[in-house]
Write an enzyme that holds these catalytic residues in place. Sequence first.
Site, PDB file in Angstrom:
ATOM      1  N   ASP A 492       2.261  -1.223  -4.907  1.00 52.43           N
ATOM      2  CA  ASP A 492       3.562  -1.145  -4.234  1.00 52.43           C
ATOM      3  C   ASP A 492       4.700  -1.394  -5.229  1.00 52.43           C
ATOM      4  OD1 ASP A 492       5.364  -0.966  -2.163  1.00 52.43           O
ATOM      5  OD2 ASP A 492       4.481  -2.576  -0.965  1.00 52.43           O
ATOM      6  N   ASP A 562       7.278   4.049   5.225  1.00 49.92           N
ATOM      7  CA  ASP A 562       7.038   2.859   6.043  1.00 49.92           C
ATOM      8  C   ASP A 562       7.349   3.128   7.510  1.00 49.92           C
ATOM      9  OD1 ASP A 562       5.910   1.116   4.340  1.00 49.92           O
ATOM     10  OD2 ASP A 562       7.693  -0.077   3.954  1.00 49.92           O
TER      11      ASP A 562
END
Length: 765
Positions: A492, A562
């Site tokens: 990430d 997301d």
Amino acid sequence: MPTIVHEKAGFFHLCNDQISYIMMVLPDGEIGQIYFGERLHDRESFSWLLELAHRDMAPCVFDEEAGDGRVCWGSTTYSREHIRQEYPTFGTGDMRQPALEIEREGGNTLSHFCYKGFLVQEGKPRIPSLPATYVEQPDEAQTLILKLEDPLDGTKLDLYYSIYRDMPVITRHVRIRNQSGKSMVVKRAMSLNLDLPDSQYDMIDLAGASLRERYVDRHPLHLGIQSIGSMRGHSSHQFNPFLALTRPNTDEQNGEAIGISLVYSGNFLAQVEVDTMGVSRVMIGIHPQGFSWALGMGEEDSVFCTPEAVLTYSHHGLDGMSRTFHQLFRTRLARGYWRDRERPIIVNNWEATYMNFDEKKVLEIAEQAKNLGVEMFVLDDGWFGHRDDATSSLGDWYSDIRKLPDGIQGLSEKIEARGMKFGLWIEPEMVSPDSDLFRAHPEWVLGAENRPLCLGRHQLVLDLSKPVVVNYLFETLEKLIESSRISYIKWDMNRSISQAWSRGQGAVSQGKVLHRQILGIYELYERLTTRFPLILFESCASGGGRFDPGMLYYAPQAWTSDDTDAAERVKIQYGTSLVYPLSCISNHVSAVPNHQTHRITSMFTRGTVAAFGAFGYELDITQLKIEEKEQMKAQVAFIKRWRGFIQKGCMHRLVSPFEGNDAAWMVVSANQKQALVFAFRFQQPVNAGFRRMRLQGLDTDTRYIVKEANQTDWSWKAMEKEPGFHYGDELMKIGLLLSDAASGVLSSTVPQGDWQARVFLVEES
Ligand code: DGJ
């Protein structure tokens, strides 16, 4: 032979069965752009395409070829402002934006690069330290290197062109070598410049923001500069390093489309400059803002290589363009063990627990997922240091034994003992101010000592332009991975770079920091993927903030957004598919009401949308009702049956979610015997008219049976109005009937309500 050189006449013709790309040595020694498009016959000379005219005010600083071989001074027609060039520099009469700007000692930024010779190589050379498309066999591509030199001081400029034999693709990059014996600074070096003879184009780019990445943005070119880019230190949620130029009437199936993509994950600029004579200058490369690369005189520091740009051509519309990008990126950019393998179905705990979990909870989720057929459990953020929220512990990559008494090692063994693979989340490029790492090495962050540090999500960015930081991260992660049973890494990156300043480096190095940061990330990826070749890496940046070809070279799949809401994902995945193959688009089924939009969609809709990519779950399975678990089991079985097909099949977009209430796409097998069709309706219409949807990519003469997936168990059921079979041409020219059989309170076999997905199987009968 893909590279034809007419040395005497000074023409270079790169061609394969589909495309031609033609350049010439201009009378002043620079390289001119002659043609890019559909394949042309070759000829000795295309010099009739070099048009010159007297134009008032046009600077004419170079000699003119008089036609009879004589070079004469004082021409009033040979103006570089009106000549289409391959790689323009500033200060030579061309008043448009240059592709290259080099500052010599004393501040001189004028350059003039003259043709010196060429080289043709089989295959495609690697670009040192940078990701790039590749070949597996030397005869898959040929590379032409045009060698240029500035007569002033011997500075070398090599223009690299590789043409693939079987794809309408040319890749380009540029290498600059300082041979002047003095230092110099590259202030701008684009990877590609393409001067097109007219401006009757639409520009298409992928634009958005966090949670709504890569929406399709299309607008006609206008006079002046139109550009997209990123100055955030990563390719960004806002714009993707891609643009297409299409004719105004180009649609999915018809018309010209030129696609340009940059294999790079950092700051980029992609722009089109339409001059007032109607010429379009397209360029893509590292964003010049904040970039300045000092070239030394040593063997290594005297050279700068740009990232690779990929140029595609289609006269079969956007569909043709995307198919080329998909094939190239899936098979000749992505690499490694997982490139062609079916991807595991995962369950990720992020939206299930966020950082609030313990071993008992994650084992429960894993166990129940395993019983439903899920193959891998992925532990997301919150497992290390003392991280209970986003304010601490990044950098402290050791297990939080409050949550995991036996650490990652123990948990991964327990997961494997339950018959599942284990995956782990990391965010190596970051550090929290509240972390042991920051306390030990405050000098390892980007940002100046004498200014307040700028936080993003409470975190700072580690300075990966420093080899010591890259080494530290490699060793730390190597130990972590070696000591546990890790089969997958979610890598990430959750903030942009706002202070590109490397502590302890001299002033001339500061302009290198952003690019070196990316080179450091690439090096770390390269070392980890080489050291652990069997691990599946998924890249991620707060969702899709670094969804680019550079990342795809290291990680064959990327977390798309997301936003896990199915209806939103239809738009995001549709836009993403313009460039990126389904094999890299990672999607999860999440809980309802959805955490981002609060929308409620059916399990079938969520599963169906997620099915078109690398598939997984991201919800607390222990909270599902029995019937939802049954549906999930059926979904998992469906994915296992079809994932290989979806990953490698040929994708066609059918209906754009940006143009109406519906969306659709389909995937067809290479032999055209099978296809899966996905159709989505956003809002439930009332008393709507009859509807048809035309399919693509089928064989016109083949007889097909069409079945529809049952919304609860994913079994195939016959279509209501099935005439026995359909010829492929009927399905493509007339279409599938999608009409509601009734409106209002009367029942219909067509799923009713908002956000409804349908899936059809089209199979040779
Ligand atoms: C952003 C990612 O996109 C999410 O999936 C999740 O991993 C969080 N970061 C964790 O902090």
